[in-house]
Design a protein around this motif. Structure first.
Motif, PDB file in Angstrom:
ATOM      1  N   GLY A  20      37.761  31.300  19.899  1.00 16.87           N
ATOM      2  CA  GLY A  20      36.929  30.286  19.272  1.00 16.87           C
ATOM      3  C   GLY A  20      36.805  30.574  17.793  1.00 16.87           C
ATOM      4  O   GLY A  20      37.108  31.682  17.337  1.00 16.87           O
ATOM      5  N   ARG A 107      42.790  32.178  18.714  1.00 19.34           N
ATOM      6  CA  ARG A 107      43.439  30.935  19.137  1.00 19.34           C
ATOM      7  C   ARG A 107      44.880  30.868  18.647  1.00 19.34           C
ATOM      8  O   ARG A 107      45.771  30.443  19.380  1.00 19.34           O
ATOM      9  N   GLU A 124      37.194  29.200  25.835  1.00 17.48           N
ATOM     10  CA  GLU A 124      37.062  28.777  24.440  1.00 17.48           C
ATOM     11  C   GLU A 124      35.595  28.514  24.134  1.00 17.48           C
ATOM     12  O   GLU A 124      34.936  27.742  24.820  1.00 17.48           O
ATOM     13  N   THR A 126      32.957  27.113  21.405  1.00 14.33           N
ATOM     14  CA  THR A 126      32.922  26.214  20.255  1.00 14.33           C
ATOM     15  C   THR A 126      31.478  25.966  19.836  1.00 14.33           C
ATOM     16  O   THR A 126      30.538  26.314  20.551  1.00 14.33           O
ATOM     17  N   PRO A 158      43.115  21.597  20.707  1.00 15.33           N
ATOM     18  CA  PRO A 158      42.617  22.286  21.902  1.00 15.33           C
ATOM     19  C   PRO A 158      43.620  23.341  22.374  1.00 15.33           C
ATOM     20  O   PRO A 158      44.824  23.194  22.200  1.00 15.33           O
ATOM     21  N   ALA A 161      42.044  25.621  27.455  1.00 12.06           N
ATOM     22  CA  ALA A 161      41.167  26.635  28.033  1.00 12.06           C
ATOM     23  C   ALA A 161      40.815  26.317  29.481  1.00 12.06           C
ATOM     24  O   ALA A 161      40.757  25.160  29.882  1.00 12.06           O
ATOM     25  N   VAL A 164      35.510  25.726  28.598  1.00  8.26           N
ATOM     26  CA  VAL A 164      35.076  25.464  27.219  1.00  8.26           C
ATOM     27  C   VAL A 164      33.559  25.514  27.208  1.00  8.26           C
ATOM     28  O   VAL A 164      32.890  24.800  27.965  1.00  8.26           O
TER      29      VAL A 164
END
Length: 188
Positions: A20, A107, A124, A126, A158, A161, A164
């Motif tokens: 992330g 990432r 992931e 965010t 994206p 993942a 998320v």
């Protein structure tokens, strides 16, 4: 350095990579997970950055990092924000014994890591751009240009993942969601 072949990682279906943008709160979520009952092994990273309070990484010089890579001590490595990051092969040994390992990853490095470790799991983390900016300002690790560079990098496609997590509220909610996901995959 980025085109050098990396070794295959055995037991990859039990490798969880958390990625992330800077400021999304990966370290905070990982701390919450680390304290849970039955937590997996968390791989310590090797970084060409001085020690700091956000992560208990192994701080090394660029020359030492290159030597570790050349000697085959690193299972994987990448560069981000002008720093070298890596993971010692010994940190992934629990995978070969049937254990789980969590890696705080990148990432941009995921395609390489997926080639090394087919079947790995990706989480992931965010947060909205405004939250990222506030957290980077509070962290005060970089100057304004460095923070802006991290915010620009936050906008990426994206990553495909498995989970998320939008970490923009109460940290406990994010940790709880992560632990629920962890319990489900661990039972498979």
């Amino acid at each position: 350095m980025s085109d050098e072949p990396r070794p295959a990682i055995d037991g990859a279906r039990r490798l969880v990579v958390v990625v992330g943008p800077s400021g999304a709160g990966k370290d905070s979520l990982l701390r919450g997970w680390r304290t849970a009952d039955g937590a997996p092994h968390f791989a310590q990273r090797v970084i060409t950055r001085a020690p700091d309070a956000t992560e208990a990484h192994e701080a090394v010089s660029p020359g030492d990092f290159a030597g570790m890579r050349s000697a085959g001590l690193l299972a994987t490595w990448w560069n981000a924000h002008g720093l070298d990051y890596g993971v010692r092969a010994s940190q992934l040994e629990p995978l070969a014994r049937g254990g789980w390992v969590v890696l705080n990853g990148s990432r941009a490095h995921l395609p390489t890591l997926r080639a090394q470790a087919p079947g790995l799991r990706v989480v992931e983390v965010t947060a909205p751009a405004g939250v990222l900016a506030q957290r980077l300002d509070a962290r005060a690790r970089e100057d304004a240009a460095g923070r802006e560079s991290r915010l620009v990098r936050a906008i990426q496609a994206p990553v495909g993942a498995d989970l998320v997590l939008v970490n923009d509220g109460d940290l406990r909610h994010g940790v709880d969601a992560l632990l629920q996901w962890w319990a489900a995959i661990r039972a498979l």
